[in-house]
Design a protein around this motif. Structure first.
Motif, short mmCIF file in Angstrom:
data_model
loop_
_atom_site.label_atom_id
_atom_site.label_comp_id
_atom_site.label_asym_id
_atom_site.label_seq_id
_atom_site.Cartn_x
_atom_site.Cartn_y
_atom_site.Cartn_z
N GLY A 68 25.21 38.91 31.21
CA GLY A 68 25.69 37.56 31.02
C GLY A 68 25.10 36.53 31.95
N SER A 69 24.17 36.91 32.81
CA SER A 69 23.52 35.98 33.74
C SER A 69 22.06 35.80 33.36
N ILE A 70 21.57 34.59 33.49
CA ILE A 70 20.19 34.29 33.12
C ILE A 70 19.23 34.80 34.19
N SER A 71 18.19 35.45 33.72
CA SER A 71 17.11 35.89 34.59
C SER A 71 15.79 35.59 33.91
N GLN A 72 14.73 36.29 34.33
CA GLN A 72 13.41 36.05 33.75
C GLN A 72 12.64 37.35 33.65
N THR A 73 11.75 37.40 32.68
CA THR A 73 10.92 38.59 32.52
C THR A 73 9.81 38.61 33.56
N VAL A 111 19.50 48.02 30.16
CA VAL A 111 18.61 48.47 31.24
C VAL A 111 18.59 49.99 31.23
N ILE A 112 17.40 50.58 31.24
CA ILE A 112 17.29 52.05 31.23
C ILE A 112 16.73 52.61 32.53
N ALA A 113 16.27 51.75 33.43
CA ALA A 113 15.79 52.20 34.74
C ALA A 113 15.69 50.99 35.65
N VAL A 114 15.68 51.23 36.95
CA VAL A 114 15.50 50.18 37.95
C VAL A 114 14.41 50.61 38.91
N GLN A 115 13.49 49.70 39.19
CA GLN A 115 12.44 49.91 40.19
C GLN A 115 12.57 48.86 41.28
N VAL A 116 12.25 49.25 42.49
CA VAL A 116 12.24 48.31 43.61
C VAL A 116 10.80 48.19 44.10
N LEU A 117 10.25 46.99 43.92
CA LEU A 117 8.87 46.74 44.35
C LEU A 117 8.86 46.15 45.74
N GLN A 118 7.91 46.61 46.55
CA GLN A 118 7.68 46.01 47.86
C GLN A 118 6.62 44.93 47.72
N ALA A 119 6.56 44.04 48.68
CA ALA A 119 5.57 42.97 48.65
C ALA A 119 4.18 43.53 48.44
N ASP A 144 13.60 40.48 36.27
CA ASP A 144 13.96 40.37 37.68
C ASP A 144 15.48 40.43 37.83
N ILE A 145 15.97 41.41 38.61
CA ILE A 145 17.41 41.48 38.90
C ILE A 145 17.66 41.44 40.40
N THR A 146 16.71 40.89 41.13
CA THR A 146 16.88 40.78 42.58
C THR A 146 18.15 40.01 42.92
N HIS A 147 18.43 38.96 42.15
CA HIS A 147 19.59 38.11 42.40
C HIS A 147 20.86 38.61 41.71
N LEU A 148 20.77 39.79 41.09
CA LEU A 148 21.91 40.35 40.36
C LEU A 148 22.22 41.74 40.90
N PRO A 149 22.82 41.82 42.06
CA PRO A 149 23.02 43.13 42.69
C PRO A 149 23.88 44.09 41.87
N THR A 192 7.76 39.38 47.56
CA THR A 192 8.77 39.93 48.47
C THR A 192 9.40 41.13 47.76
N GLU A 193 10.29 41.82 48.43
CA GLU A 193 10.98 42.95 47.79
C GLU A 193 11.68 42.45 46.53
N THR A 194 11.46 43.13 45.42
CA THR A 194 11.94 42.69 44.11
C THR A 194 12.57 43.84 43.36
N ARG A 195 13.81 43.65 42.91
CA ARG A 195 14.46 44.65 42.03
C ARG A 195 14.10 44.32 40.59
N VAL A 196 13.64 45.34 39.89
CA VAL A 196 13.13 45.16 38.53
C VAL A 196 13.94 46.02 37.57
N ALA A 197 14.45 45.41 36.51
CA ALA A 197 15.11 46.14 35.43
C ALA A 197 14.10 46.52 34.38
N VAL A 198 14.09 47.77 34.00
CA VAL A 198 13.27 48.24 32.89
C VAL A 198 14.17 48.28 31.66
#
Length: 358
Positions: A291-296, A240-248, A308-313, A262-268
């Motif tokens: 090591g945790s499964i997510s989705q593009t 991950v080289i950056a993180v963005q937080v998107l609002q709804a 999506d890293i919303t569930h991976l604080p 909804t509010e979404t944390r995004v890994a770039v």
């Protein structure tokens, strides 16, 4: 330096070769290493396959590289040769050739004075794929010509390739055609690609030709490689080289293909289609972060993609990403993207550095 990397695991290659032998214990194994060993690197991968009885390649330069690296096994040019100088070079280095058309037969018949040694020939029948090979009604006559040709060694191998070994149509019809046509001919036989090895033991015969299964991907759509005991050989990773937080209501990337509900944390992530990741991978393609499964999410860019890293604080800049490998099978990425694992493995770009382990 970007952290993107592809790792080739030689221990997994050895394991997968052992799986081939488990399925085909009485057959010799011709490990198919064309397309730069399915994207893994010919000379990077070959040490993991050194116990194979032979190697199948596409280009003469690949066969010569293996021979010069000390591999004494059978080396087979899967499309044969296309010019007299290639024929002479193949003979000089003990390289076997597939013969699949009339021009290649004539080349052998005319080459005797120039050849340092006769060549081993794998004679290919077109049993229904209609790609390469002689039609069954012509096959017997070609066998007789090759048997009488001084440029050809007596240990001819008869072969064909199945179009539907990986699906419900199976191989019964083309196998019957091949068996009927070759009945009584005193030669070795090679029929089985990866799907045939795994699904059709009656067609294993003398030589099997595993390809994709050696690299830990499945030749059968909808059946995981792990079902057959195969291990992934390539792990494609980045960070991950950056993180963005998107609002709804906010969107992401080219074409605004993802819109946050909804509010979404995004890994770039430092990987894009210029690295070999499929541009057409949709929202929801599996990916692993720390090591945790997510989705593009969103559209894949040339040099970046999003997850999506919303569930991976705990995930953030510097977090490890597996694009495919042990956690995310390459076949899962391929299926989500509407393609096959073969294409993804072969498409890893030259700018991606490789590491060999095992």
């Amino acid at each position: 330096m970007r952290a993107i990397q592809a790792t080739v695991n030689l221990a997994a290659l050895r394991h997968n070769l052992a799986v081939v032998r488990k399925f085909s214990p009485a057959s010799k194994v011709l490990a198919v290493v064309k397309a730069d060993a399915y994207g893994h690197g010919l000379l990077r991968a070959s040490p993991g396959l050194e116990d194979a009885d032979g190697f199948g390649v596409l280009r003469l330069s690949e066969a010569l590289a293996l021979r010069e690296s000390g591999y004494s096994q059978t080396l087979l040019l899967l499309e044969g040769v296309f010019a007299a100088d290639e024929l002479i070079a193949a003979a000089a280095h003990g390289i076997s050739i597939v013969v699949h058309n009339e021009q290649q037969v004539q080349m052998l018949e005319q080459a005797v004075p120039q050849l340092p040694h006769p060549l081993q020939v794998f004679l290919k029948m077109n049993s229904g794929m209609n790609r390469l090979g002689f039609k069954p009604n012509l096959f017997g006559a070609v066998v007789k010509r090759l048997k009488a040709c001084p440029a050809v060694r007596p240990d001819i191998v008869l072969m064909t390739h199945f179009a539907t070994a990986d699906d419900e149509r199976g191989i019964d019809l083309p196998l019957s055609v091949f068996q009927k046509t070759t009945q009584g001919l005193p030669y070795s036989i090679s029929l089985a690609n990866s799907a045939t090895i795994l699904r059709h033991p009656a067609a294993h015969y003398d030589w099997v030709r595993p390809g994709i299964m050696l690299y830990g991907a499945s030749p059968v759509t909808g059946v995981a490689a792990a079902h057959y005991g195969l291990q992934p050989v390539m792990q494609f990773t980045s960070e991950v080289i950056a993180v963005q937080v998107l609002q709804a209501g906010e969107t992401l990337g080219y074409g605004a293909r993802f819109s946050a509900e909804t509010e979404t944390r995004v890994a770039v992530i430092a990987c894009g289609y210029a690295d070999g990741y499929p541009r057409h991978a949709p929202n929801g393609t599996p990916i692993a972060i720390n090591g945790s499964i997510s989705q593009t999410l969103g559209r894949v860019s040339m040099d970046m993609l999003f997850a999506d890293i919303t569930h991976l604080p705990e995930a953030g800049v510097g977090s490890e990403v597996e694009l495919w490998g042990g956690l995310v099978p390459v076949d899962a990425v391929a299926e989500a993207s509407g393609t096959v694992g073969y294409e993804l493995l072969c498409a890893v770009a030259p700018r991606v550095p490789f590491k060999v382990v095992g």
